[in-house]
Design an enzyme around this catalytic site. Structure first.
Site, PDB file in Angstrom:
ATOM      1  N   HIS A  18      31.785  51.120  44.786  1.00 45.02           N
ATOM      2  CA  HIS A  18      31.719  49.569  45.609  1.00 45.02           C
ATOM      3  C   HIS A  18      33.011  49.545  46.346  1.00 45.02           C
ATOM      4  O   HIS A  18      34.129  50.443  45.989  1.00 45.02           O
ATOM      5  CB  HIS A  18      31.330  48.372  44.644  1.00 45.02           C
ATOM      6  CG  HIS A  18      32.314  48.238  43.543  1.00 45.02           C
ATOM      7  ND1 HIS A  18      33.513  47.676  43.597  1.00 45.02           N
ATOM      8  CD2 HIS A  18      32.157  48.513  42.256  1.00 45.02           C
ATOM      9  CE1 HIS A  18      34.146  47.509  42.342  1.00 45.02           C
ATOM     10  NE2 HIS A  18      33.365  48.048  41.533  1.00 45.02           N
ATOM     11  N   CYS A  65      33.285  51.530  37.091  1.00 44.85           N
ATOM     12  CA  CYS A  65      32.736  51.676  38.460  1.00 44.85           C
ATOM     13  C   CYS A  65      33.812  52.629  39.417  1.00 44.85           C
ATOM     14  O   CYS A  65      34.915  52.407  38.792  1.00 44.85           O
ATOM     15  CB  CYS A  65      32.438  50.487  39.014  1.00 44.85           C
ATOM     16  SG  CYS A  65      30.725  49.800  38.632  1.00 44.85           S
TER      17      CYS A  65
END
Length: 536
Positions: A397, A417
């Site tokens: 992301h 992440c």
């Protein structure tokens, strides 16, 4: 009497054959050898030319990080071998080396528990038959090794390492080196970094640490994913002073990592090397683009696994995992206004929104609630998230802290992440050719604040990997910091694998073929519209 003598000779020949078989079977690849010669009714298979190619290939196994003596190189070169034993030793060595080159020595799941890629299954006996029929023994062995350009770079580096090891002197212990430092250690540093800047080799001995050397130090630090200060501190010195043995071991275990990979990683695929903070996009076997990345901090290490990217979301909500939301809830407990200021909503266990001012914390617990963050400039996921559903809730992301890509070279800062630089360029490539999603249309959507899910017509394979030796400029290899300490585990497993009898290795590969094929790949959790909590 003559009949008795003939019988004695026959039994003697059969006994010698049995003894020869006993010498070879049980050593390296007994199952394969038995099957190969059963199909040939024990007819010899090797001519002089093929045998010579095999001996040369076994002798060069060290270029793949594998010791030639593991495959009986010295014994293969013994001129006193009988033709019968010589033939079987050759078959045995080929099958053993072929198995190691293709499958590796270490089960990836023993050191990377979340590993999901499946190795390609290969009929090694068929490969041997073809190699002997075409006279291309060495080429057939080379074809069984990984064909990725990164693997070839590691092999070249291994050869160069052998040539350079004699001439490189370590810096040794001492004070940090920086501008104006002088002495023998500065001369050694300049010699060490001449591969980055060849002009350094022309500088006379005794010259102090100058600006040119500082630039070379910074480049070395950037390549090694250390902070590019330009000064040689303890961490930089350790990286510079890796012994030839350590570098050879690093190359060997990273070649082993490539052996875990199938040949086909997907027509369109994304490869993230966590240790290099680097994301690459690939299409039809060609590198398309490179993006800088951030990875999980050491306490929230990004796992190595693969999954399929099936959709992305522009202007995403952040559905905060319970473990990460506790701190936010404590801030809201202290000051309910923090929720609206930071863009959070408080939800109860049934998923209903709760006014933070109405919560009676004397009767309620932090665990009674969770939080989600609305789309916006401060959202922890930035303006786009790339979804490849997996049980880790690990995704790629954007980030609101985009300046950090330029401020630091060591980016183990996330909760697991992968944060990516230039996310809209990545989204444009992912949605390439998809009607309604040109770059202009992406910019229009992200200028607003409405969460927009886009299913990907041509899904992209995503591979989260961990390599501590990676291709660099001028064909050289960059040795990276072992961010999560995974090299230690793999090196121990690899060295242990070298001690496992090859016959046992062959039995394990044969016996676990179905298990490897049946191992599930990380799949989609939940249905289309369901939103999972994710780290950031």
């Amino acid at each position: 009497m003559r009949r008795f003598s003939a019988m004695c000779v026959l039994f003697l020949v059969l006994g010698l054959a049995a003894e020869a078989r006993a010498q070879i079977r049980g050593e390296l690849a007994p199952v394969g050898v038995a099957e190969f010669y059963a199909q040939r009714r024990d007819a010899p298979a090797w001519n002089a030319e093929s045998y010579a190619e095999l001996v040369a290939a076994v002798g060069d196994a060290w270029m793949h990080g594998l010791p030639p003596e593991r495959y009986g190189h010295e014994r293969l070169s013994d001129p006193s071998l009988t033709p019968f034993l010589r033939d079987r030793l050759a078959t045995d060595a080929y099958l053993a080396l072929a198995g190691d080159l293709h499958y590796g020595l270490v089960d990836p799941r023993s050191v990377e528990p979340e590993w999901t890629l499946r190795q390609d299954r290969v009929d090694l006996i068929d490969r041997l038959r073809t190699a002997l029929a075409t006279g291309e023994v060495r080429a057939s062995l080379e074809a069984l090794a990984p064909q990725f350009p990164e693997y070839a770079a590691l092999r070249r580096e291994r050869v160069l390492l052998g040539l350079e090891a004699r001439d490189r002197l370590p810096l040794g212990e001492g004070e940090d080196l920086a501008l104006s430092s002088a002495g023998d250690r500065v001369d050694r540093l300049r010699a060490r970094l001449s591969e980055i800047d060849p002009a350094l080799s022309l500088v006379p001995a005794g010259r102090p640490f100058d600006a040119a050397l500082e630039r070379a130090v910074r480049q070395f630090q950037r390549d090694a994913r250390l902070e590019p200060t330009g000064a040689v501190d303890a961490l930089t010195r350790r990286a510079l002073d890796r012994s030839p043995e350590d570098r050879a071991a690093i190359l060997a275990i990273n070649m082993e990592r490539w052996r875990w990979m199938p040949a086909d990683l997907g027509r369109r695929n994304i490869r993230v090397n966590v240790a290099d903070y680097r994301l690459e996009t690939w299409e039809d076997g060609e590198l398309v683009a490179i993006h800088e990345a951030m990875a999980g901090r050491t306490s929230a290490a990004t796992p190595a696994f693969s999954a399929t990217m099936s959709y992305l979301v522009f202007n995403p909500w952040w559905e905060t995992p319970i473990s990460l939301g506790r701190g936010t809830l404590r801030s809201i407990q202290r000051n309910p206004n923090y929720a609206s200021w930071a863009g959070y909503q408080v939800l109860d266990r049934s998923g209903y929104r709760v006014d933070p001012h109405s919560i009676d914390w004397s009767t309620r617990e932090i665990s009674d609630f969770r939080v989600r963050q609305r789309p916006g400039a401060g959202n922890a996921l930035g303006e786009v998230k790339f979804m490849f559903p997996n049980r880790h809730n690990i995704y790629i992301h954007d980030t609101p802290d985009r300046d950090n890509f330029d401020l630091t070279n060591r980016r183990a800062v996330s909760s697991g992440c992968v944060r990516v630089q230039n996310p809209f360029e990545l989204a444009e490539w992912v949605l390439e050719g998809q009607e309604g999603w040109t770059r202009e249309e992406i910019d229009t959507v992200t200028a607003g604040s409405r969460a927009t899910r886009v299913n990907i017509d041509d899904p992209v394979e995503v591979h989260i990997l961990y390599f501590t030796a990676a291709s660099g400029a001028y064909g050289r290899v960059r040795y990276l910091d072992d961010l999560y300490g995974r090299d230690r585990r793999l090196r121990a497993a690899f060295e242990q694998g070298l001690t496992v009898p090859l016959a046992q290795m062959e039995a394990r590969r044969t016996g676990t073929a179905a298990t490897l094929e049946d191992r599930p790949v990380a799949g989609h959790h939940g249905q289309g519209g369901r939103t999972a909590a994710m780290r950031h």
